[in-house]
Design a protein around this motif. Structure first.
Motif, mmCIF file in Angstrom:
data_model
loop_
_atom_site.group_PDB
_atom_site.id
_atom_site.type_symbol
_atom_site.label_atom_id
_atom_site.label_comp_id
_atom_site.label_asym_id
_atom_site.label_seq_id
_atom_site.Cartn_x
_atom_site.Cartn_y
_atom_site.Cartn_z
ATOM 1 N N VAL A 235 -14.340 34.308 12.416
ATOM 2 C CA VAL A 235 -13.907 34.767 13.433
ATOM 3 C C VAL A 235 -14.150 34.046 14.863
ATOM 4 C CG1 VAL A 235 -14.220 36.933 15.304
ATOM 5 C CG2 VAL A 235 -14.061 37.110 12.742
ATOM 6 N N LEU A 236 -15.180 33.549 14.488
ATOM 7 C CA LEU A 236 -15.808 32.481 15.699
ATOM 8 C C LEU A 236 -14.717 31.123 15.696
ATOM 9 C CD1 LEU A 236 -17.618 31.207 17.706
ATOM 10 C CD2 LEU A 236 -18.909 30.222 15.848
ATOM 11 N N ILE A 237 -14.120 30.695 14.686
ATOM 12 C CA ILE A 237 -13.160 29.745 14.461
ATOM 13 C C ILE A 237 -11.958 29.958 15.200
ATOM 14 C CG2 ILE A 237 -12.049 28.087 12.909
ATOM 15 C CD1 ILE A 237 -14.414 28.079 11.048
ATOM 16 N N LEU A 238 -11.522 31.259 14.817
ATOM 17 C CA LEU A 238 -10.324 31.739 15.258
ATOM 18 C C LEU A 238 -10.252 31.691 16.913
ATOM 19 C CD1 LEU A 238 -7.640 33.201 15.308
ATOM 20 C CD2 LEU A 238 -8.716 35.201 15.443
ATOM 21 N N GLN A 239 -11.481 32.073 17.428
ATOM 22 C CA GLN A 239 -11.729 32.187 18.951
ATOM 23 C C GLN A 239 -11.761 30.866 19.309
ATOM 24 O OE1 GLN A 239 -15.641 34.523 18.841
ATOM 25 N NE2 GLN A 239 -14.611 36.064 19.922
ATOM 26 N N ARG A 240 -12.331 29.891 18.811
ATOM 27 C CA ARG A 240 -12.366 28.556 19.282
ATOM 28 C C ARG A 240 -10.489 27.978 19.171
ATOM 29 N NH1 ARG A 240 -17.656 25.950 16.426
ATOM 30 N NH2 ARG A 240 -19.200 27.018 17.753
ATOM 31 N N PHE A 241 -9.811 28.322 18.193
ATOM 32 C CA PHE A 241 -8.772 27.963 18.247
ATOM 33 C C PHE A 241 -7.842 28.412 19.419
ATOM 34 C CE2 PHE A 241 -8.697 27.114 13.417
ATOM 35 C CZ PHE A 241 -8.779 25.733 13.423
ATOM 36 N N ILE A 242 -8.009 29.759 19.707
ATOM 37 C CA ILE A 242 -7.395 30.365 20.695
ATOM 38 C C ILE A 242 -7.584 29.731 22.107
ATOM 39 C CG2 ILE A 242 -7.389 32.400 22.155
ATOM 40 C CD1 ILE A 242 -7.980 33.966 19.617
ATOM 41 N N LYS A 243 -8.966 29.259 22.064
ATOM 42 C CA LYS A 243 -9.408 28.619 23.387
ATOM 43 C C LYS A 243 -8.596 27.393 23.742
ATOM 44 C CE LYS A 243 -13.422 26.879 25.881
ATOM 45 N NZ LYS A 243 -14.618 26.702 25.676
ATOM 46 N N LYS A 244 -8.510 26.448 22.368
ATOM 47 C CA LYS A 244 -8.274 25.184 22.449
ATOM 48 C C LYS A 244 -6.606 25.412 22.657
ATOM 49 C CE LYS A 244 -7.963 20.790 21.385
ATOM 50 N NZ LYS A 244 -6.482 20.417 21.136
ATOM 51 N N LEU A 245 -5.640 26.475 22.197
ATOM 52 C CA LEU A 245 -4.468 26.565 22.368
ATOM 53 C C LEU A 245 -4.101 26.917 23.746
ATOM 54 C CD1 LEU A 245 -1.341 26.847 21.199
ATOM 55 C CD2 LEU A 245 -2.112 29.388 20.662
ATOM 56 N N LYS A 246 -4.917 27.788 24.290
ATOM 57 C CA LYS A 246 -4.524 28.037 25.726
ATOM 58 C C LYS A 246 -4.790 26.875 26.751
ATOM 59 C CE LYS A 246 -5.948 31.945 27.434
ATOM 60 N NZ LYS A 246 -6.799 33.228 27.669
ATOM 61 N N GLU A 247 -6.008 26.218 26.537
ATOM 62 C CA GLU A 247 -6.199 24.758 27.291
ATOM 63 C C GLU A 247 -5.002 23.985 26.973
ATOM 64 O OE1 GLU A 247 -9.886 23.577 25.756
ATOM 65 O OE2 GLU A 247 -11.016 24.821 26.862
ATOM 66 N N ASP A 248 -4.567 23.677 26.051
ATOM 67 C CA ASP A 248 -3.358 22.710 25.982
ATOM 68 C C ASP A 248 -2.087 23.234 26.431
ATOM 69 O OD1 ASP A 248 -4.837 20.912 24.599
ATOM 70 O OD2 ASP A 248 -4.588 21.207 22.585
ATOM 71 N N MET A 249 -1.747 24.504 26.408
ATOM 72 C CA MET A 249 -0.780 25.228 26.974
ATOM 73 C C MET A 249 -0.685 25.053 28.301
ATOM 74 S SD MET A 249 -0.102 28.216 24.378
ATOM 75 C CE MET A 249 1.122 29.125 25.266
ATOM 76 N N ALA A 250 -1.880 25.314 28.724
ATOM 77 C CA ALA A 250 -2.002 25.330 30.373
ATOM 78 C C ALA A 250 -1.867 23.904 30.857
ATOM 79 C CB ALA A 250 -3.462 25.818 30.607
ATOM 80 N N GLU A 251 -2.336 22.902 30.038
ATOM 81 C CA GLU A 251 -2.234 21.610 30.581
ATOM 82 C C GLU A 251 -0.724 21.059 30.424
ATOM 83 O OE1 GLU A 251 -3.668 17.553 31.865
ATOM 84 O OE2 GLU A 251 -4.571 19.683 31.984
#
Length: 306
Positions: A240-256
């Motif tokens: 679950v923690l890893i999933l949250q980190r993947f979500i955070k990384k995806l959102k950051e890259d999409m925003a960039e």
């Protein structure tokens, strides 16, 4: 093309060069330099020496080598030295036709580059205006971000299939604001099952412009679905923690990516070609900006066939 040149075979950290008065008359033998200030000064000093002795302009010729030739290009521009950048496929064809050999060999590469220069009609390297340079660099950066986003999505979906199986079937766009908002706040089915519709609906409304009725419907569907599936892990597991980190990384890259293409569009809108390219059916702001970034200043082409 006639006239004296310095032919350079550029590689990572070093270059081999040879000077020619013309195709069949060498000015120097083959030499090597490191990509240091001293090494580049050697090239500049050689050009100045040749111009003084031969009483004519001397240009520098080299192959495009991705990022490796960029420093050399800057050095030549700063010293107002005329330069020609050759397509590697063209010089490779010259080596093959002249039976020099197809594989690259440092000592003979400057000669094959010189042969290409003398036997073809080439355009000298054109220093683009700052705005075109910025667009080109932003375009390269944007493409790199898109590669990361594709990898992010693959990793995210793989982890999602473990933690929250079938979640991707709930929404038309798994990477849209609604789907990401819900999974970000409730990354495990158990975290969503006991939530009230109003609570989840507020999460959706905070991330979108949906009305309450629409948000309520989406929230209800997500909650009911969470009650029908079985997760591949417990809510406190590392998955679950890893999933949250993947979500955070995806959102950051999409925003960039959004920020970068926004900067490109803003730059491109000030150019006369933007409205012309955008007038082509199917081309919007995004694609128009990227096309200009790749083509650069089209006024450098004097003829239609150029």
């Amino acid at each position: 093309m006639k006239g004296p040149i310095v032919s350079i075979d550029v590689s990572k950290g070093k270059s081999d060069y040879q000077a020619f008065k013309n195709l069949n008359v060498k000015y120097t033998g083959s030499r090597s330099i490191k990509h240091t200030k001293e090494g580049f000064d050697e090239i500049v000093n050689l050009v100045r020496e040749m111009e003084k002795k031969l009483e004519t302009e001397v240009c520098v010729v080299y192959e495009a080598t991705g990022v490796y030739h960029r420093v050399l290009k800057k050095v030549l521009e700063d010293n107002n030295i005329k330069q020609f950048i050759i397509n590697p496929l063209l010089s490779a064809k010259t080596r093959k036709n002249d039976s020099l050999r197809c594989p690259k060999t440092d000592k003979l590469d400057p000669k094959s580059i010189a042969k290409t220069y003398y036997s073809h009609s080439l355009h000298n390297s054109h220093k683009q205006e700052t705005i075109y340079h910025e667009l080109r660099e932003l375009s390269r950066y944007y493409e790199d971000i898109l590669v990361h986003i594709r990898k992010d999505k693959v990793a995210f979906r793989a982890q999602l299939d473990i933690v929250f199986p079938g979640y991707d079937t709930l929404y038309d766009d798994l990477y849209g604001p609604v789907a990401l908002a819900v999974i970000e706040n409730y990354p495990h089915p158990e975290m969503l099952q006991k939530k009230k519709i109003n609570t989840v609906s507020k999460v959706i409304q905070n991330k979108t412009c949906h009305r309450q009725a629409v948000s309520d419907t989406m929230a209800d569907r997500a909650i009911e679905y969470s009650k029908t599936i079985y997760s591949g892990c417990d809510k406190d597991d590392i998955e679950v923690l890893i999933l949250q980190r993947f979500i955070k990384k995806l959102k950051e890259d999409m925003a960039e990516a959004e920020r970068t293409i926004g900067e490109m569009i803003k730059l491109a809108q000030g150019l006369p070609d933007f409205s012309i390219i955008k007038s082509i059916p199917g081309i919007g702001d995004n694609l128009a900006a990227r096309i200009i970034a790749e083509l650069g200043d089209m006024t450098r082409f004097k003829k239609r066939m150029s």
